[in-house]
Motif scaffolding. Structure first.
Motif, short mmCIF file in Angstrom:
data_model
loop_
_atom_site.label_atom_id
_atom_site.label_comp_id
_atom_site.label_asym_id
_atom_site.label_seq_id
_atom_site.Cartn_x
_atom_site.Cartn_y
_atom_site.Cartn_z
N GLU A 6 0.82 -1.20 0.00
CA GLU A 6 0.00 0.00 0.00
C GLU A 6 0.86 1.26 0.00
N ALA A 7 1.92 1.25 0.82
CA ALA A 7 2.83 2.40 0.86
C ALA A 7 3.52 2.60 -0.49
N SER A 8 3.90 1.47 -1.12
CA SER A 8 4.54 1.55 -2.42
C SER A 8 3.58 2.13 -3.46
N ALA A 9 2.31 1.72 -3.40
CA ALA A 9 1.31 2.25 -4.32
C ALA A 9 1.09 3.74 -4.08
N GLN A 10 1.11 4.15 -2.81
CA GLN A 10 0.93 5.57 -2.49
C GLN A 10 2.10 6.41 -3.01
N ARG A 11 3.31 5.89 -2.87
CA ARG A 11 4.48 6.61 -3.39
C ARG A 11 4.42 6.71 -4.90
N ALA A 12 4.02 5.63 -5.55
CA ALA A 12 3.91 5.64 -7.01
C ALA A 12 2.86 6.67 -7.47
N ALA A 13 1.74 6.73 -6.75
CA ALA A 13 0.70 7.69 -7.10
C ALA A 13 1.19 9.12 -6.91
N LEU A 14 1.93 9.34 -5.85
CA LEU A 14 2.48 10.67 -5.59
C LEU A 14 3.45 11.07 -6.69
N GLY A 15 4.33 10.16 -7.06
CA GLY A 15 5.29 10.45 -8.13
C GLY A 15 4.60 10.75 -9.44
N ALA A 16 3.56 9.96 -9.79
CA ALA A 16 2.83 10.19 -11.03
C ALA A 16 2.12 11.54 -10.99
N HIS A 17 1.56 11.88 -9.83
CA HIS A 17 0.89 13.18 -9.68
C HIS A 17 1.88 14.32 -9.92
N ARG A 19 4.72 14.30 -11.56
CA ARG A 19 5.18 14.35 -12.94
C ARG A 19 4.15 15.06 -13.81
N ALA A 20 2.88 14.78 -13.58
CA ALA A 20 1.82 15.42 -14.35
C ALA A 20 1.69 16.91 -14.01
N ARG A 21 2.09 17.27 -12.81
CA ARG A 21 1.92 18.65 -12.35
C ARG A 21 3.15 19.54 -12.58
N ILE A 22 4.16 19.03 -13.23
CA ILE A 22 5.37 19.84 -13.47
C ILE A 22 5.06 21.15 -14.18
N PRO A 23 4.28 21.16 -15.26
CA PRO A 23 3.98 22.45 -15.90
C PRO A 23 3.27 23.42 -14.96
N ALA A 24 2.34 22.92 -14.14
CA ALA A 24 1.61 23.78 -13.21
C ALA A 24 2.54 24.33 -12.13
N LEU A 58 12.85 18.41 -12.03
CA LEU A 58 11.56 18.10 -11.39
C LEU A 58 11.11 16.68 -11.72
N ASP A 59 11.43 16.21 -12.91
CA ASP A 59 11.11 14.83 -13.25
C ASP A 59 11.89 13.87 -12.37
N GLY A 60 13.14 14.22 -12.07
CA GLY A 60 13.93 13.41 -11.14
C GLY A 60 13.33 13.41 -9.75
N LEU A 61 12.78 14.55 -9.33
CA LEU A 61 12.12 14.62 -8.03
C LEU A 61 10.89 13.71 -8.00
N ALA A 62 10.11 13.72 -9.08
CA ALA A 62 8.93 12.85 -9.15
C ALA A 62 9.33 11.38 -9.06
N LEU A 63 10.41 11.02 -9.73
CA LEU A 63 10.89 9.64 -9.64
C LEU A 63 11.33 9.30 -8.23
N ALA A 64 11.97 10.26 -7.56
CA ALA A 64 12.41 10.02 -6.19
C ALA A 64 11.23 9.86 -5.24
N PHE A 65 10.15 10.58 -5.47
CA PHE A 65 8.95 10.40 -4.65
C PHE A 65 8.41 8.98 -4.79
N SER A 66 8.58 8.39 -5.96
CA SER A 66 8.05 7.04 -6.21
C SER A 66 8.93 5.94 -5.63
N ALA A 67 10.18 6.27 -5.34
CA ALA A 67 11.14 5.24 -4.93
C ALA A 67 10.92 4.80 -3.49
N PRO A 68 11.16 3.54 -3.19
CA PRO A 68 11.07 3.07 -1.80
C PRO A 68 12.08 3.78 -0.91
#
Length: 201
Positions: A6-17, A19-24, A58-68
């Motif tokens: 569940e924690a891994s899924a939450q981190r993945a969702a945060l990272g995806a969010h 990445r999508a929000r970089i322009p904003a 910022l893309d690297g930050l999104a990937l880091a949010f997804s990492a365990p």
């Protein structure tokens, strides 16, 4: 286990969010720069020049949010991220920023990212350890990038100063040569009244 999944899924969702929000996030950062009276250089730059190397960072930050916890994302690696930050410092130096503006821009970006992160946690349930890990990751990324960017700017500023000193030393030497030549002419004139009259004229 289930909690870990569940924690891994939450981190993945945060990272995806993120990445999508970089322009904003970049647009919010630009508005913050324009609104800051102490940032007078960046608010006149086109978006492409202002954003510079930040999108891949910022893309690297999104990937880091997804990492365990305790791991690093496969791409981009730390060298790539440091390179983005150094390139950012180089560009800011070329654009005529002062060092205070360079670091203040990173502070403005940090606040935009904190706001984005907190809005996400208000709207989406996330385990306390996921939230804590994300905040720590953000702090590490910002401190590292701001340090690399400022260090590169400062290094270039010192090189420029060293170049100015060399140019000044060269100019002073030219002046010394001229003064020596002039002194020799006056010595010759002291023994030659015609030359002396010519020099006075």
């Amino acid at each position: 286990d289930l909690a870990g999944e569940e924690a891994s899924a939450q981190r993945a969702a945060l990272g995806a969010h993120f990445r999508a929000r970089i322009p904003a996030v970049l647009d919010a950062w630009r508005r913050a720069i324009v609104a800051d009276p102490k940032l007078t250089t960046g608010d006149s730059l086109p978006k492409g020049q202002l954003f510079d190397h930040l999108p891949p960072w910022l893309d690297g930050l999104a990937l880091a949010f997804s990492a365990p916890p305790g791991t690093r994302p496969a791409q981009p690696n730390e060298t790539d991220l440091a390179g983005d930050a150094k390139a950012h410092g180089l560009q800011r130096w070329q654009q005529g920023y002062d060092l205070h503006e360079v670091t203040r821009e990173w502070g403005a970006l940090h606040l935009c990212l904190v706001d984005e992160l907190e809005r996400y946690f208000v709207d989406n349930a996330a385990a306390p350890e996921v939230q804590a890990g994300a905040r720590r990751t953000l702090a590490l990324f910002i401190s590292g990038a701001a340090s690399e960017s400022a260090a590169q700017y400062f290094r270039l500023e010192r090189l420029e100063a060293a170049g100015t000193v060399r140019d000044l030393e060269a100019a002073l030497e030219d002046i010394r040569v001229i003064e020596r030549s002039r002194a020799e002419l006056w010595q010759q004139a002291a023994h030659d009244p015609v030359s002396y009259t010519h020099l006075r004229a």
